[in-house]
Design an enzyme around this catalytic site. Structure first.
Site, short mmCIF file in Angstrom:
data_model
loop_
_atom_site.label_atom_id
_atom_site.label_comp_id
_atom_site.label_asym_id
_atom_site.label_seq_id
_atom_site.Cartn_x
_atom_site.Cartn_y
_atom_site.Cartn_z
N ARG A 37 0.81 -1.22 0.00
CA ARG A 37 0.00 0.00 0.00
C ARG A 37 0.85 1.27 0.00
O ARG A 37 0.43 2.29 -0.54
CB ARG A 37 -0.94 -0.01 1.20
CG ARG A 37 -2.05 -1.01 0.99
CD ARG A 37 -3.03 -0.99 2.11
NE ARG A 37 -4.19 -1.80 1.73
CZ ARG A 37 -5.16 -2.16 2.54
NH1 ARG A 37 -5.12 -1.77 3.80
NH2 ARG A 37 -6.16 -2.88 2.12
N LYS A 198 -19.88 -15.99 0.49
CA LYS A 198 -21.34 -15.91 0.57
C LYS A 198 -22.02 -15.14 -0.54
O LYS A 198 -21.51 -14.13 -1.00
CB LYS A 198 -21.71 -15.25 1.90
CG LYS A 198 -21.42 -16.13 3.09
CD LYS A 198 -21.79 -15.41 4.35
CE LYS A 198 -21.75 -16.35 5.55
NZ LYS A 198 -22.05 -15.65 6.78
N GLY A 347 -10.60 -8.12 -1.28
CA GLY A 347 -9.47 -8.39 -0.39
C GLY A 347 -8.79 -9.73 -0.64
O GLY A 347 -7.60 -9.80 -0.95
N GLY A 370 -13.51 -4.07 0.10
CA GLY A 370 -14.94 -3.80 0.00
C GLY A 370 -15.24 -2.60 -0.90
O GLY A 370 -16.25 -2.57 -1.59
P1 ADP Z 1 -13.05 -11.14 -1.54
O1 ADP Z 1 -12.37 -10.62 -0.29
O2 ADP Z 1 -12.07 -11.44 -2.62
O3 ADP Z 1 -14.17 -10.26 -1.97
P2 ADP Z 1 -14.75 -12.86 0.02
O4 ADP Z 1 -14.41 -12.04 1.22
O5 ADP Z 1 -16.13 -12.76 -0.48
O6 ADP Z 1 -13.72 -12.54 -1.17
O7 ADP Z 1 -14.53 -14.40 0.33
C1 ADP Z 1 -13.25 -14.89 0.61
C2 ADP Z 1 -13.35 -16.14 1.43
O8 ADP Z 1 -14.22 -17.11 0.85
C3 ADP Z 1 -12.01 -16.82 1.55
O9 ADP Z 1 -11.53 -16.62 2.85
C4 ADP Z 1 -12.30 -18.29 1.25
O10 ADP Z 1 -11.72 -19.18 2.18
C5 ADP Z 1 -13.81 -18.36 1.32
N1 ADP Z 1 -14.32 -19.44 0.48
C6 ADP Z 1 -14.13 -19.64 -0.83
N2 ADP Z 1 -14.70 -20.80 -1.25
C7 ADP Z 1 -15.28 -21.34 -0.16
C8 ADP Z 1 -16.01 -22.55 0.08
N3 ADP Z 1 -16.26 -23.42 -0.91
N4 ADP Z 1 -16.45 -22.79 1.34
C9 ADP Z 1 -16.19 -21.92 2.33
N5 ADP Z 1 -15.51 -20.77 2.18
C10 ADP Z 1 -15.05 -20.48 0.95
MG MG Z 2 -13.04 -10.55 1.72
#
Ligand code: ADP
Ligand code: MG
Length: 385
Positions: A37, A198, A347, A370
């Site tokens: 960063r 989710k 993230g 986010g």
């Molecule tokens: P980002 O930060 O890239 O937007 P999210 O915060 O929505 O992504 O989700 C990231 C998390 O989702 C990771 O920590 C990962 O372990 C979890 N994840 C991915 N696939 C699965 C799964 N099949 N079951 C449970 N958790 C999952």
């Molecule tokens: Mg995340």
């Protein structure tokens, strides 16, 4: 998009810039553990130095809850910034009052000061206007270069813009232009890749993306809710039962959604159970889905290879465990190899791309977690796009 005012639009001679940066960096044993960063802010700092501005940096670090705490001090960050910039960075032990005023008045043109953690004051997160006014008193122009925090209404972001002329820094400009142009006028086929834990946290994004993209590839934990909507049993997998109906509705939007056809499953996450790969119809009642399978990886790869634009958010599996990282890595690699405009935001997704050493092979890696998502949603909703 309307025209964005940036640091390029200001005559900096004799002026002091108050630059809100995102120096919320990981720390370990009182040292900066990851300076990504800080490096991301260097173009703006170098630009302002060349223009002869006096540069005052403002940031938060961690969650000190409105009071000073040694472990959240930005002092080590000042040292690392100085090393990276190749110039002295004065450190002020408070972001307002005499320490800040003294540090700022000692600055010559092109010189830099970093103020102590703005969250050492409860007024920051309360967006207190008196406090924002005190900060504003230190400078002539407010430069916002903290994309990751720009969506929060705090004194050092929204509050300052009420008091000072506000312009975007070069990092912020890059974020807005890259994300904006990918969405405003995407080269087709426009492929969205969405994963992560989710559906609920990304529902707005899914609903907005579905109308824009030609295909939406869904993996990660959120795919389970869609698989369930298709009538598959997902065993002990992460599932949002209350969103199965919503998932069905999304699935009816013109056959754009592509779901996993095979998955990696395990009976527990500890390493005692042997993971196995199976078709989505074969997930056992005691198993959980932890990654996409090889046939799905190939299908996603083929879509990404022929895309004009790819926008990715959310890992394909529990990639933090190397046994379940293959799906996420294969998407990262497919994007790196594709001739498409490739944008990744979020993230964990960004972390995965960086771990794989592929960040510089993508068109744009958003520094915002986010914020990227909220920006994408806001941009898709606004009429000017
Ligand atoms: P980002 O930060 O890239 O937007 P999210 O915060 O929505 O992504 O989700 C990231 C998390 O989702 C990771 O920590 C990962 O372990 C979890 N994840 C991915 N696939 C699965 C799964 N099949 N079951 C449970 N958790 C999952
Ligand atoms: Mg995340």
């Amino acid at each position: 998009m309307g025209r964005l005012c940036t640091v390029r639009d200001v005559d900096w001679s004799g002026k002091t810039a108050l630059v809100r940066v995102d120096f919320n960096v990981p720390m370990q044993d009182g040292r900066v553990a990851d300076d990504t960063r800080i490096r991301a802010a260097l173009p703006t700092l170098q630009f302002l130095r060349e223009k002869g501005a006096k540069i005052v940096l403002l940031s938060h670090l961690g969650r000190p809850d409105g009071k000073p705490a040694e472990r959240y001090s930005l002092k080590p960050v000042a040292a690392r910034t100085a090393e990276l910039l190749g110039a002295e960075v004065r450190f002020a032990t408070d972001c307002v009052g005499p320490p800040a005023e003294d540090a700022v008045s000692a600055l010559g043109p092109g010189e830099v000061a970093l103020l102590e953690n703005v969250r050492f004051h409860a007024e920051e997160e309360a967006n207190d206007s008196g406090f924002a006014g005190q900060l504003a008193g230190l400078a002539d122009v407010f430069v916002n270069d903290a994309f990751g925090t720009a969506h929060r209404a705090h004194a050092s972001t929204e509050g300052l813009a009420q008091y000072l002329p506000a312009v975007a820094g070069l990092l912020m400009e890059k974020e807005i232009v890259s994300l904006g142009s990918a969405l405003e006028d995407p080269k087709h086929p426009f492929i969205g890749v969405v994963g992560g834990a989710k559906v609920s946290s990304k529902l707005a994004v899914l609903e907005n993306l579905i109308d824009r993209v030609d295909r939406l590839l869904i993996g990660g934990g959120m795919a389970n809710t869609f698989l369930s909507a298709q009538g598959f049993q997902v065993g002990k997998s992460l599932l949002e039962a209350d969103l199965v109906e919503t998932a069905s509705e999304l699935l009816q939007s013109g056959g754009k959604i592509v779901l996993p056809v095979d998955v990696v499953v395990t009976r527990d996450l500890t390493g005692n159970a042997m993971p196995r790969t199976c078709a989505v119809e074969e997930v056992g009642a005691d198993e959980m889905i932890v990654d996409i399978g090889p046939r799905t990886m190939d299908a996603f790869k083929a879509e990404i290879a022929t895309a004009g634009t790819v926008l990715w958010n959310g890992p394909m599996g529990i990639f933090e465990d190397p046994r379940f990282a293959a799906g996420t890595l294969s998407v990262a690699r497919a994007m790196a190899e594709s001739k498409a405009t490739t944008v990744v935001g979020g993230g964990e997704s960004v972390q995965a791309v960086e771990q794989a050493g592929l960040a510089d092979k993508l068109t744009h890696v958003s520094t915002g977690g986010g914020a990227s998502l909220e920006f994408i949603v806001a941009a898709l909703k606004s009429d000017c796009m």
